[in-house]
Write an enzyme that holds these catalytic residues in place. Structure first.
Site, PDB file in Angstrom:
ATOM      1  N   ASP A  56      -2.401  11.318  -8.838  1.00  0.00           N
ATOM      2  CA  ASP A  56      -3.316  10.619  -9.744  1.00  0.00           C
ATOM      3  C   ASP A  56      -3.236  11.220 -11.147  1.00  0.00           C
ATOM      4  O   ASP A  56      -3.717  12.333 -11.371  1.00  0.00           O
ATOM      5  CB  ASP A  56      -4.742  10.720  -9.203  1.00  0.00           C
ATOM      6  CG  ASP A  56      -5.706   9.826  -9.969  1.00  0.00           C
ATOM      7  OD1 ASP A  56      -5.363   9.366 -11.066  1.00  0.00           O
ATOM      8  OD2 ASP A  56      -6.820   9.586  -9.451  1.00  0.00           O
TER       9      ASP A  56
ATOM     10  N   HIS B 225      -4.046   5.907  -7.933  1.00  0.00           N
ATOM     11  CA  HIS B 225      -5.371   5.752  -8.547  1.00  0.00           C
ATOM     12  C   HIS B 225      -5.859   4.305  -8.420  1.00  0.00           C
ATOM     13  O   HIS B 225      -7.004   4.059  -8.049  1.00  0.00           O
ATOM     14  CB  HIS B 225      -5.299   6.166 -10.021  1.00  0.00           C
ATOM     15  CG  HIS B 225      -6.611   6.153 -10.728  1.00  0.00           C
ATOM     16  ND1 HIS B 225      -7.496   7.219 -10.701  1.00  0.00           N
ATOM     17  CD2 HIS B 225      -7.216   5.202 -11.477  1.00  0.00           C
ATOM     18  CE1 HIS B 225      -8.557   6.928 -11.400  1.00  0.00           C
ATOM     19  NE2 HIS B 225      -8.420   5.699 -11.888  1.00  0.00           N
TER      20      HIS B 225
ATOM     21  N   SER C  65     -12.944   5.370 -10.008  1.00  0.00           N
ATOM     22  CA  SER C  65     -12.532   5.839 -11.328  1.00  0.00           C
ATOM     23  C   SER C  65     -13.765   6.107 -12.191  1.00  0.00           C
ATOM     24  O   SER C  65     -14.627   6.887 -11.805  1.00  0.00           O
ATOM     25  CB  SER C  65     -11.577   4.811 -11.959  1.00  0.00           C
ATOM     26  OG  SER C  65     -10.951   5.333 -13.103  1.00  0.00           O
TER      27      SER C  65
END
Length: 325
Positions: free
Chosen positions: A271, A300, A139
């Protein structure tokens, strides 16, 4: 058998002073001090995991164990928390090095730029300069990874994996459109509300709530951060999130182009932080790059239930590189 194997994998917890801030580092494998280990058995490579936001290193323990096992237990796998996201228990000693004690404090260490410098400070003070690195960013950790490559190109990074990478247009993503007003416009309302609700709450109740939530998310382990409901930690996570929405806008194509041969991008099909169109755009702009689209519907937050699948992908990709070590 597989679960028994993972339980046998040693994981060492340290709280260190890094950039003037206490920081949790979880070290998978028997090596706890690479900097002062001069033995011939010292590994030549470190696998270094940089988490998303919130930056709780404990959430990545099952992933780190799976990766350590899949790489035949030959290389340490370390995970670092973000500055200000984890507080040391009162009875836990905070380790310092002479280098960190003499280092200048990092400006705005809880913000986007400060968190990048925080990771670089750790590598400078705890990892030998001749140590080869595999960086794994998840991320916003992917954004940090690209910036680390840009700022310190002399790092001996042989591969970098950017998992579900939030490296562009964060505020325009489906989740970003919801998070931006909350984190940027109503941040202080969140701070005050969190403080008023959580500060008076007894520690036993907070611990029970945290344990139950972590169990439901499949994130409970021996290093579960029981202070994740501390207003100080939540405020720092929200502060970082607000800067992400405002500053992670344009993809850094120059850095990607310069380091493309060592980068692997792994995008999700479901996502809401980096939608499929972001994958299609970068794939179009860098057709020769190792840019992959997950075909397994992994979310995610892969660390909740898909540690093994993602670790398998990384270990398979690293086989040729690690065979030369």
């Amino acid at each position: 058998m597989d679960s028994e194997l993972k339980e046998e994998i040693p994981v060492h917890e340290e709280f260190i002073l890094c950039g003037g801030v206490e920081t949790q580092v979880l070290k998978c494998g028997p090596w706890t001090d690479l900097f002062n280990d001069q033995s011939v058995k010292r590994p030549k490579l470190l696998i270094f995991i940089i988490p998303g936001n919130p930056g709780f290193s404990a959430f990545y323990v099952p992933f780190a164990k799976a990766l350590y096992s899949l790489t035949n237990r030959r290389f340490p796998v370390w995970t670092i928390s973000h500055a200000g996201h984890v507080l040391a228990p009162k009875d836990k000693k905070i380790l310092t090095t002479s280098e960190d004690s003499n280092a200048q404090e990092i400006k705005d260490i809880y913000g986007l730029n400060g968190q990048i410098e925080h990771k670089l400070a750790f590598l400078r003070t705890h990892v030998p300069k001749d140590m080869k690195l595999v960086l794994i960013g998840h991320s916003i950790g992917s954004y940090f990874t690209l910036q680390m490559l840009k700022r310190v190109p002399e790092l001996l990074v042989i591969r970098a994996f950017l998992l579900f990478p939030t490296i562009e247009r964060m505020s325009e993503s489906p989740n970003g459109r919801i998070a931006t007003p909350l984190l940027c416009w109503f941040r202080y309302v969140l701070y005050v509300t969190g403080y008023l609700l959580l500060k008076p709450c007894p520690e036993k109740i907070k611990s029970l709530l945290i344990r139950r939530c972590l169990q439901l998310m499949n994130l409970e382990n021996e290093f579960s951060p029981l202070n994740v409901l501390e207003p100080f930690c939540l405020a720092n996570a929200a502060y970082l999130g607000g800067q992400e929405m405002m500053e992670v806008v344009k993809r850094d194509d120059e850095t990607i182009k310069e380091h493309l041969c060592k980068l692997t991008f792994y995008y999700g099909t479901i996502d809401p932080w980096c939608p499929k169109e972001y994958y299609e755009d970068i794939k179009k702009d860098f057709p020769e790059g190792d840019i992959r689209l997950c075909e397994k519907n992994i979310p995610h937050a892969f660390i909740t239930h898909f540690n093994q699948e993602v670790a398998n992908m990384i270990a398979d990709s690293l086989k040729d590189d690690l065979s030369k070590m």
